[in-house]
Design a protein around this motif. Structure first.
Motif, PDB file in Angstrom:
ATOM      1  N   ILE A 318     -12.681  -2.433   0.795  1.00 43.78           N
ATOM      2  CA  ILE A 318     -12.957  -1.417  -0.362  1.00 43.78           C
ATOM      3  C   ILE A 318     -11.949  -1.647  -1.293  1.00 43.78           C
ATOM      4  CG2 ILE A 318     -12.955   0.989  -0.817  1.00 43.78           C
ATOM      5  CD1 ILE A 318     -15.344   0.007   1.023  1.00 43.78           C
ATOM      6  N   VAL A 319     -12.400  -1.800  -2.438  1.00 42.13           N
ATOM      7  CA  VAL A 319     -11.471  -2.211  -3.843  1.00 42.13           C
ATOM      8  C   VAL A 319     -11.290  -0.771  -4.439  1.00 42.13           C
ATOM      9  CG1 VAL A 319     -10.902  -3.364  -5.647  1.00 42.13           C
ATOM     10  CG2 VAL A 319     -11.928  -4.298  -3.701  1.00 42.13           C
ATOM     11  N   ILE A 320     -10.089  -0.164  -4.661  1.00 48.15           N
ATOM     12  CA  ILE A 320     -10.250   1.105  -5.420  1.00 48.15           C
ATOM     13  C   ILE A 320      -9.582   0.717  -6.540  1.00 48.15           C
ATOM     14  CG2 ILE A 320      -8.997   3.479  -5.387  1.00 48.15           C
ATOM     15  CD1 ILE A 320      -8.479   3.050  -2.527  1.00 48.15           C
ATOM     16  N   SER A 321     -10.109   1.525  -7.818  1.00 47.90           N
ATOM     17  CA  SER A 321     -10.141   1.410  -9.144  1.00 47.90           C
ATOM     18  C   SER A 321      -9.301   2.786  -9.699  1.00 47.90           C
ATOM     19  CB  SER A 321     -11.154   0.805 -10.112  1.00 47.90           C
ATOM     20  OG  SER A 321     -10.744   0.848 -11.167  1.00 47.90           O
ATOM     21  N   SER A 322      -8.286   2.894 -10.232  1.00 48.40           N
ATOM     22  CA  SER A 322      -7.576   4.079 -10.573  1.00 48.40           C
ATOM     23  C   SER A 322      -6.783   3.777 -11.884  1.00 48.40           C
ATOM     24  CB  SER A 322      -6.937   4.789  -9.622  1.00 48.40           C
ATOM     25  OG  SER A 322      -6.178   6.066  -9.983  1.00 48.40           O
ATOM     26  N   ASN A 323      -6.723   4.862 -12.735  1.00 50.34           N
ATOM     27  CA  ASN A 323      -5.721   4.778 -13.928  1.00 50.34           C
ATOM     28  C   ASN A 323      -4.228   5.489 -13.529  1.00 50.34           C
ATOM     29  OD1 ASN A 323      -7.636   3.369 -15.689  1.00 50.34           O
ATOM     30  ND2 ASN A 323      -8.401   5.486 -16.235  1.00 50.34           N
ATOM     31  N   ASN A 324      -4.141   5.853 -12.317  1.00 50.21           N
ATOM     32  CA  ASN A 324      -2.976   6.661 -11.899  1.00 50.21           C
ATOM     33  C   ASN A 324      -2.077   5.428 -11.512  1.00 50.21           C
ATOM     34  OD1 ASN A 324      -0.918   7.925 -10.860  1.00 50.21           O
ATOM     35  ND2 ASN A 324      -2.388   9.637 -10.081  1.00 50.21           N
ATOM     36  N   PRO A 325      -0.934   5.298 -12.288  1.00 51.90           N
ATOM     37  CA  PRO A 325       0.038   3.975 -12.123  1.00 51.90           C
ATOM     38  C   PRO A 325       0.877   4.382 -10.462  1.00 51.90           C
ATOM     39  CG  PRO A 325       1.038   5.522 -13.656  1.00 51.90           C
ATOM     40  CD  PRO A 325      -0.493   6.087 -13.421  1.00 51.90           C
ATOM     41  N   ALA A 326       0.749   5.591 -10.026  1.00 51.03           N
ATOM     42  CA  ALA A 326       1.451   5.920  -8.860  1.00 51.03           C
ATOM     43  C   ALA A 326       0.776   5.721  -7.526  1.00 51.03           C
ATOM     44  CB  ALA A 326       2.283   7.327  -9.077  1.00 51.03           C
ATOM     45  N   LEU A 327      -0.582   5.601  -7.882  1.00 46.72           N
ATOM     46  CA  LEU A 327      -1.513   5.419  -6.627  1.00 46.72           C
ATOM     47  C   LEU A 327      -1.048   4.082  -5.559  1.00 46.72           C
ATOM     48  CD1 LEU A 327      -3.757   6.494  -4.976  1.00 46.72           C
ATOM     49  CD2 LEU A 327      -5.489   5.419  -6.583  1.00 46.72           C
ATOM     50  N   ASP A 328      -0.819   3.150  -6.495  1.00 51.69           N
ATOM     51  CA  ASP A 328      -0.498   1.760  -5.707  1.00 51.69           C
ATOM     52  C   ASP A 328       0.450   1.936  -4.781  1.00 51.69           C
ATOM     53  OD1 ASP A 328      -0.787  -0.870  -5.002  1.00 51.69           O
ATOM     54  OD2 ASP A 328       0.197  -1.562  -6.659  1.00 51.69           O
ATOM     55  N   ALA A 329       1.605   2.489  -5.342  1.00 47.00           N
ATOM     56  CA  ALA A 329       2.854   2.876  -4.325  1.00 47.00           C
ATOM     57  C   ALA A 329       2.412   3.584  -3.214  1.00 47.00           C
ATOM     58  CB  ALA A 329       4.104   3.180  -4.917  1.00 47.00           C
ATOM     59  N   LEU A 330       1.553   4.642  -3.553  1.00 41.76           N
ATOM     60  CA  LEU A 330       1.237   5.718  -2.360  1.00 41.76           C
ATOM     61  C   LEU A 330       0.294   5.073  -1.245  1.00 41.76           C
ATOM     62  CD1 LEU A 330       1.808   8.725  -1.697  1.00 41.76           C
ATOM     63  CD2 LEU A 330      -0.300   9.111  -2.908  1.00 41.76           C
ATOM     64  N   ILE A 331      -0.651   4.363  -1.676  1.00 41.08           N
ATOM     65  CA  ILE A 331      -1.361   3.538  -0.787  1.00 41.08           C
ATOM     66  C   ILE A 331      -0.697   2.605   0.157  1.00 41.08           C
ATOM     67  CG2 ILE A 331      -3.239   2.039  -0.665  1.00 41.08           C
ATOM     68  CD1 ILE A 331      -4.464   4.806  -1.245  1.00 41.08           C
ATOM     69  N   ARG A 332       0.334   2.015  -0.283  1.00 34.65           N
ATOM     70  CA  ARG A 332       0.979   1.001   0.452  1.00 34.65           C
ATOM     71  C   ARG A 332       1.895   1.642   1.682  1.00 34.65           C
ATOM     72  NH1 ARG A 332       1.660  -4.020  -2.150  1.00 34.65           N
ATOM     73  NH2 ARG A 332       1.223  -4.004  -4.508  1.00 34.65           N
ATOM     74  N   GLN A 333       2.214   3.077   1.384  1.00 36.31           N
ATOM     75  CA  GLN A 333       2.543   3.650   2.715  1.00 36.31           C
ATOM     76  C   GLN A 333       1.640   3.791   3.759  1.00 36.31           C
ATOM     77  OE1 GLN A 333       3.967   7.640   1.637  1.00 36.31           O
ATOM     78  NE2 GLN A 333       5.235   6.882  -0.511  1.00 36.31           N
ATOM     79  N   MET A 334       2.123   3.593   5.039  1.00 37.64           N
ATOM     80  CA  MET A 334       1.130   3.309   6.198  1.00 37.64           C
ATOM     81  C   MET A 334       0.634   4.548   6.435  1.00 37.64           C
ATOM     82  SD  MET A 334       0.206   1.323   8.299  1.00 37.64           S
ATOM     83  CE  MET A 334       1.404   0.037   8.267  1.00 37.64           C
ATOM     84  N   SER A 335       1.353   5.778   6.270  1.00 30.36           N
ATOM     85  CA  SER A 335       0.600   7.164   6.801  1.00 30.36           C
ATOM     86  C   SER A 335      -0.531   7.314   6.027  1.00 30.36           C
ATOM     87  CB  SER A 335       1.532   8.467   6.618  1.00 30.36           C
ATOM     88  OG  SER A 335       2.116   8.422   5.337  1.00 30.36           O
ATOM     89  N   HIS A 336      -0.467   7.224   4.448  1.00 27.55           N
ATOM     90  CA  HIS A 336      -1.619   7.445   3.843  1.00 27.55           C
ATOM     91  C   HIS A 336      -2.690   6.348   3.825  1.00 27.55           C
ATOM     92  CE1 HIS A 336       0.546  10.689   1.550  1.00 27.55           C
ATOM     93  NE2 HIS A 336       1.569   9.882   1.433  1.00 27.55           N
ATOM     94  N   ARG A 337      -2.216   5.276   4.054  1.00 28.64           N
ATOM     95  CA  ARG A 337      -3.278   3.992   4.233  1.00 28.64           C
ATOM     96  C   ARG A 337      -4.009   4.511   5.533  1.00 28.64           C
ATOM     97  NH1 ARG A 337      -2.814  -0.787   1.536  1.00 28.64           N
ATOM     98  NH2 ARG A 337      -4.371  -2.518   2.283  1.00 28.64           N
ATOM     99  N   ASP A 338      -3.602   4.717   6.539  1.00 25.61           N
ATOM    100  CA  ASP A 338      -4.288   4.899   7.804  1.00 25.61           C
ATOM    101  C   ASP A 338      -5.317   6.134   7.696  1.00 25.61           C
ATOM    102  OD1 ASP A 338      -3.119   2.794   8.887  1.00 25.61           O
ATOM    103  OD2 ASP A 338      -1.561   4.219  10.101  1.00 25.61           O
ATOM    104  N   SER A 339      -4.643   7.161   6.966  1.00 25.29           N
ATOM    105  CA  SER A 339      -5.543   8.409   6.744  1.00 25.29           C
ATOM    106  C   SER A 339      -6.817   8.034   6.086  1.00 25.29           C
ATOM    107  CB  SER A 339      -4.726   9.636   6.184  1.00 25.29           C
ATOM    108  OG  SER A 339      -4.390   9.153   4.583  1.00 25.29           O
ATOM    109  N   LEU A 340      -6.552   7.360   5.030  1.00 26.81           N
ATOM    110  CA  LEU A 340      -7.777   6.816   3.991  1.00 26.81           C
ATOM    111  C   LEU A 340      -8.484   5.845   4.760  1.00 26.81           C
ATOM    112  CD1 LEU A 340      -9.359   6.802   1.311  1.00 26.81           C
ATOM    113  CD2 LEU A 340      -7.674   4.863   0.602  1.00 26.81           C
ATOM    114  N   SER A 341      -8.067   5.088   5.681  1.00 27.09           N
ATOM    115  CA  SER A 341      -8.853   4.034   6.577  1.00 27.09           C
ATOM    116  C   SER A 341      -9.796   4.951   7.676  1.00 27.09           C
ATOM    117  CB  SER A 341      -8.334   3.217   7.239  1.00 27.09           C
ATOM    118  OG  SER A 341      -7.673   2.253   6.264  1.00 27.09           O
ATOM    119  N   ASN A 342      -9.030   6.014   7.928  1.00 28.15           N
ATOM    120  CA  ASN A 342      -9.884   6.839   9.040  1.00 28.15           C
ATOM    121  C   ASN A 342     -10.928   7.582   8.464  1.00 28.15           C
ATOM    122  OD1 ASN A 342      -8.194   6.026  10.993  1.00 28.15           O
ATOM    123  ND2 ASN A 342      -6.758   7.682  10.863  1.00 28.15           N
ATOM    124  N   ALA A 343     -10.809   8.177   7.138  1.00 35.25           N
ATOM    125  CA  ALA A 343     -11.600   8.814   6.481  1.00 35.25           C
ATOM    126  C   ALA A 343     -13.102   7.994   6.072  1.00 35.25           C
ATOM    127  CB  ALA A 343     -11.177   9.492   5.146  1.00 35.25           C
TER     128      ALA A 343
END
Length: 389
Positions: A318-343
């Motif tokens: 799944i490739v995410i496209s966003s204009n938010n510059p801070a999203l890339d750093a947030l997705i790299r965090q394991m907790s946020h990445r796992d929650s998005l994968s589970n959803a």
């Protein structure tokens, strides 16, 4: 012989006296009882009082019947019909709009507006120490409205002010209110010792409008709460886009197609086919809105950052496209990445890998460069005519 001692500071009495006395504690009279007694006195004295006015006098008296009767007598001397507006004028709790305006200036960090209001109040002979006390009471009201559901019984003011306090408390965080109270309390002590009360008040306004000047824990908590609210809303400022003009590409584009070697043309067409082939595999991920709704149940900050984003499916990714510059750093965090994968798994029943879509500049650099570019560029800089066959 009996001696009756009355005091409001019983803790100051020595133990030798307390041990020889019978102690009777008088509690404050509740507002309802005071209001009923005021209506009784009004009927006996031949004037009328509205229920709202009687309750307002009782709240201003703060449990003291003598103060309530004194305020009632002042109101009756002006008009035989007493309403809430008359009580507000006599008690001096009207025309406090400047408190709301100062609080708004502090909340928006508008130092210039706050200092202009302080200057206007000083020129109108407003005492700076009294102003600081009124601000403390105002932020106390905001704190009560922020933490108590039915706060009307704890705040003495008119019904219109209740609504304004409730609306303004929603614009503040609790940490910011506590920080303002702490600064104003310290300022009140400094006003009693300082020589210039206006300067001390202006210094307090600057500190309130610029929490970064303070190094206390409450100032840091106020700034952190603002940052958390911004992240949850997803309204982060985007980085400015930098456009780099590639003159080398323009030079090559101006050349005729017949001037390029067949090997270079073959290499360029191969790269174009590779890009086109990659784009054909990229299809819109139609369940993205459902994924965000599911993710909102247990990771609201990440949903706020994903506002306005789009998702595409490329194989098992799944490739995410966003204009938010801070999203890339947030997705790299394991907790946020796992929650998005589970959803995504709960919605689709499949496991996908996650990736962020690169911007156009990154995609362009991944294409194989023409080997003649550097030679043509150097030749154009040295004014040497170069014929490519």
């Amino acid at each position: 012989m009996l001696f009756i001692l009355a005091t409001t500071e019983v803790h100051k009495l020595p133990a030798t006296i307390l041990s020889r006395c019978q102690k009777f504690d008088f509690k404050r009279i509740d507002p309802e009882s005071i209001a009923k007694h005021l209506e009784y006195v009004a009927n006996c004295e031949g004037f009328t009082i509205e229920d709202e006015a009687a309750i307002l006098i009782a709240r201003i008296a703060d449990g003291a019947l003598r103060d309530a009767l004194s305020l009632l007598d002042q109101c009756a001397s002006r008009n035989k019909h007493i309403d809430a507006k008359l009580v507000s004028n006599v008690a001096g709790i009207t025309e406090r709009t400047y408190l709301f305006e100062l609080a708004d200036a502090i909340n928006t960090k508008n130092t210039a507006s706050a200092l202009k209001m302080i200057d206007a109040l000083h020129n109108s002979s407003c005492d700076m120490e009294r102003l600081c006390t009124e601000l403390i009471n105002h932020f106390r009201n905001l704190m009560i409205a922020k933490t108590v559901k039915k706060f009307e019984e704890l705040i003495i003011c008119t019904e219109d002010e209740h609504q304004r306090i409730s609306a303004q408390s929603e614009t503040f965080t609790l940490e910011t209110i506590l920080y303002c109270l702490d600064v104003l309390e310290n300022t009140t002590g400094n006003l009693k010792r300082g020589m210039n009360k206006r300067v001390e008040t202006e210094m307090a306004m600057v500190r309130l409008c610029s929490p970064k000047l303070e190094e206390s824990n409450k100032a840091l908590l106020s700034r952190l709460s603002k940052l958390e609210a911004t992240i949850q809303s997803g309204n982060l400022p985007s980085e400015p886009k930098i456009v780099v003009e590639d003159k080398t590409r323009e030079t090559v584009a101006e050349m005729k197609a017949s001037d390029i070697k067949p090997e270079a043309k073959l290499q360029q067409s191969s790269a174009d086919r590779t890009e086109t082939h990659g784009e054909e595999k990229m299809i819109p991920f139609t369940a993205w809105s459902e994924v965000l709704m599911k993710l909102n149940d247990y990771n609201k900050p990440l949903v706020g950052m994903l506002t306005g984003s789009m998702a595409f499916q490329r194989g098992e990714m799944i490739v995410i496209s966003s204009n938010n510059p801070a999203l890339d750093a947030l997705i790299r965090q394991m907790s946020h990445r796992d929650s998005l994968s589970n959803a995504i798994f709960e919605v689709t029943g499949k496991k996908f890998r996650l990736s962020m879509m690169k911007n156009g500049a990154q995609q362009q650099t991944s294409v194989t460069k023409d080997p003649l570019d550097n030679l043509i560029k150097k030749a154009s800089q040295t004014d040497v005519q170069l014929n490519v066959e």
